[in-house]
Motif scaffolding. Sequence first.
Motif, PDB file in Angstrom:
ATOM      1  N   VAL A 153       0.736  -1.294  -0.091  1.00 57.77           N
ATOM      2  CA  VAL A 153       0.499   0.077  -0.044  1.00 57.77           C
ATOM      3  C   VAL A 153       1.274   1.348   0.055  1.00 57.77           C
ATOM      4  O   VAL A 153       0.605   2.064  -0.295  1.00 57.77           O
ATOM      5  CB  VAL A 153      -1.063   0.116   1.439  1.00 57.77           C
ATOM      6  N   LEU A 154       1.943   0.920   0.561  1.00 61.72           N
ATOM      7  CA  LEU A 154       2.665   2.019   1.004  1.00 61.72           C
ATOM      8  C   LEU A 154       3.135   3.405  -0.514  1.00 61.72           C
ATOM      9  O   LEU A 154       3.182   4.054  -0.544  1.00 61.72           O
ATOM     10  CB  LEU A 154       3.877   1.943   1.854  1.00 61.72           C
ATOM     11  N   ALA A 158       2.146   6.983  -1.563  1.00 64.57           N
ATOM     12  CA  ALA A 158       2.863   7.749  -1.409  1.00 64.57           C
ATOM     13  C   ALA A 158       3.072   8.593  -2.837  1.00 64.57           C
ATOM     14  O   ALA A 158       2.337   9.950  -3.110  1.00 64.57           O
ATOM     15  CB  ALA A 158       4.608   7.199  -1.079  1.00 64.57           C
ATOM     16  N   HIS A 159       2.963   7.779  -3.720  1.00 63.63           N
ATOM     17  CA  HIS A 159       2.670   8.865  -4.795  1.00 63.63           C
ATOM     18  C   HIS A 159       0.947   9.691  -5.213  1.00 63.63           C
ATOM     19  O   HIS A 159       1.079  10.983  -5.231  1.00 63.63           O
ATOM     20  CB  HIS A 159       1.843   7.389  -6.300  1.00 63.63           C
ATOM     21  N   MET A 160      -0.661   8.754  -4.032  1.00 67.83           N
ATOM     22  CA  MET A 160      -1.434  10.138  -3.784  1.00 67.83           C
ATOM     23  C   MET A 160      -1.283  11.235  -3.327  1.00 67.83           C
ATOM     24  O   MET A 160      -1.179  12.036  -3.385  1.00 67.83           O
ATOM     25  CB  MET A 160      -2.409   8.992  -3.412  1.00 67.83           C
ATOM     26  N   PHE A 161      -0.147  10.608  -1.897  1.00 66.36           N
ATOM     27  CA  PHE A 161      -0.193  12.034  -1.808  1.00 66.36           C
ATOM     28  C   PHE A 161       0.650  13.053  -2.355  1.00 66.36           C
ATOM     29  O   PHE A 161       0.265  14.192  -1.917  1.00 66.36           O
ATOM     30  CB  PHE A 161       0.807  11.964  -0.117  1.00 66.36           C
ATOM     31  N   TYR A 167       4.464  17.702  -2.449  1.00 66.62           N
ATOM     32  CA  TYR A 167       5.406  17.350  -2.371  1.00 66.62           C
ATOM     33  C   TYR A 167       5.532  15.678  -1.090  1.00 66.62           C
ATOM     34  O   TYR A 167       4.931  14.836  -0.878  1.00 66.62           O
ATOM     35  CB  TYR A 167       6.207  18.745  -0.983  1.00 66.62           C
ATOM     36  N   PRO A 168       7.157  15.056  -0.800  1.00 64.98           N
ATOM     37  CA  PRO A 168       6.130  13.384  -1.548  1.00 64.98           C
ATOM     38  C   PRO A 168       6.510  13.201   1.004  1.00 64.98           C
ATOM     39  O   PRO A 168       6.448  14.502   1.286  1.00 64.98           O
ATOM     40  CB  PRO A 168       7.960  13.248  -1.033  1.00 64.98           C
ATOM     41  N   PRO A 169       5.413  12.166   0.905  1.00 62.24           N
ATOM     42  CA  PRO A 169       5.237  11.946   2.515  1.00 62.24           C
ATOM     43  C   PRO A 169       6.172  11.978   3.178  1.00 62.24           C
ATOM     44  O   PRO A 169       6.209  11.929   4.717  1.00 62.24           O
ATOM     45  CB  PRO A 169       4.647  11.061   2.369  1.00 62.24           C
ATOM     46  N   TYR A 170       7.371  11.884   3.194  1.00 54.49           N
ATOM     47  CA  TYR A 170       8.991  11.631   3.577  1.00 54.49           C
ATOM     48  C   TYR A 170       9.934  12.229   2.674  1.00 54.49           C
ATOM     49  O   TYR A 170       9.732  11.706   1.253  1.00 54.49           O
ATOM     50  CB  TYR A 170       8.533  10.325   4.320  1.00 54.49           C
ATOM     51  N   ARG A 171      10.657  12.295   3.245  1.00 52.19           N
ATOM     52  CA  ARG A 171      12.240  12.083   2.572  1.00 52.19           C
ATOM     53  C   ARG A 171      13.736  10.998   3.666  1.00 52.19           C
ATOM     54  O   ARG A 171      13.393  11.703   4.682  1.00 52.19           O
ATOM     55  CB  ARG A 171      13.041  13.481   2.590  1.00 52.19           C
ATOM     56  N   LEU A 220      -5.906   6.084  -8.156  1.00 50.76           N
ATOM     57  CA  LEU A 220      -6.222   4.248  -8.647  1.00 50.76           C
ATOM     58  C   LEU A 220      -4.683   4.775  -9.819  1.00 50.76           C
ATOM     59  O   LEU A 220      -4.444   5.673 -10.391  1.00 50.76           O
ATOM     60  CB  LEU A 220      -6.864   4.928  -9.931  1.00 50.76           C
ATOM     61  N   ALA A 221      -4.276   3.889 -10.174  1.00 51.86           N
ATOM     62  CA  ALA A 221      -2.832   3.538 -10.239  1.00 51.86           C
ATOM     63  C   ALA A 221      -3.334   4.501 -12.086  1.00 51.86           C
ATOM     64  O   ALA A 221      -3.869   3.883 -12.440  1.00 51.86           O
ATOM     65  CB  ALA A 221      -2.598   2.336 -11.093  1.00 51.86           C
TER      66      ALA A 221
END
Length: 280
Positions: A153-154, A158-161, A167-171, A220-221
């Motif tokens: 799921v991750l 992350a793509h959705m966020f 910006y990405p949910p984490y670095r 959705l992809a």
Amino acid sequence: MLRTRTPTRVLGVSDRDAALELCARHPADNVFVAARIREGLSGTAGTLVGYEEDGRLEALLWNSANVVPVETQAHSRQVLADKARRWARRAASLLGPDDQVLDLWHRLESSWGTPRAVRATQPHLATTVAPSRLGVALDERVRRARPEETDLVLPAAAHMFTAEIGYPPYRGSARAYRALIASLIDRGHTYVIVERGEVIFKADIGSAALGCAQLQGVWLAPRLRGQGLGTAAMAMVLELVLAEVAPTATLYVNDYNTAARRMYERIGMQQIGTFATILL
């Protein structure tokens, strides 16, 4: 020297029932904060500030990464804004009903600085009707994600966020973000379609309280978009949420996302108000 009692204070466990009663004035608007209250007011996840008049709780302001007003009026927003000015460095967004958020932001902007984005018009949608009753086709592949699927799921989350927030949910390490994803899955709040070891669709219940479930993180992809797959998948999510979690399902959507708005309309969701989000 005469001291006047401040109308605001940080609320604790003993204030839980009064705070939930205030949220219940408009459950769909206030489900985010109501869910945080139900999770506990220990101060570890965030702080809830109350505004009182004549000893009665009349407004709330949730303070964590998301700053969220509840049942505020112009006079209470001014007092709460004075309290909130020191929170600027901790907040990532200000969100909620548009009239409250935009006025609160007007009072905070000079001290909080330039936002990354102002999404002033986000239709707030809700339904109490299962899509199957409307004749909408359901994608039977949709199910709750399993704990052992957290790492599947991750990437979708992350793509959705990143696409939604910019910006990405984490670095670096994904540990904290993974823990958040795992928490949603452990509570049964993430719905997925998994094909050949890949999550191709997901949606989350971000908050559930007061007979409402607020949906978020719908994804959705990209390669599968434009084929009507998202409609049937979201219809199945609503079917499950309304049957198993809460009698009302809500979400808010960016006004410029016309494809999503059409899809939500097809599965029976109707606008009940307008939200706004200030991204900091």
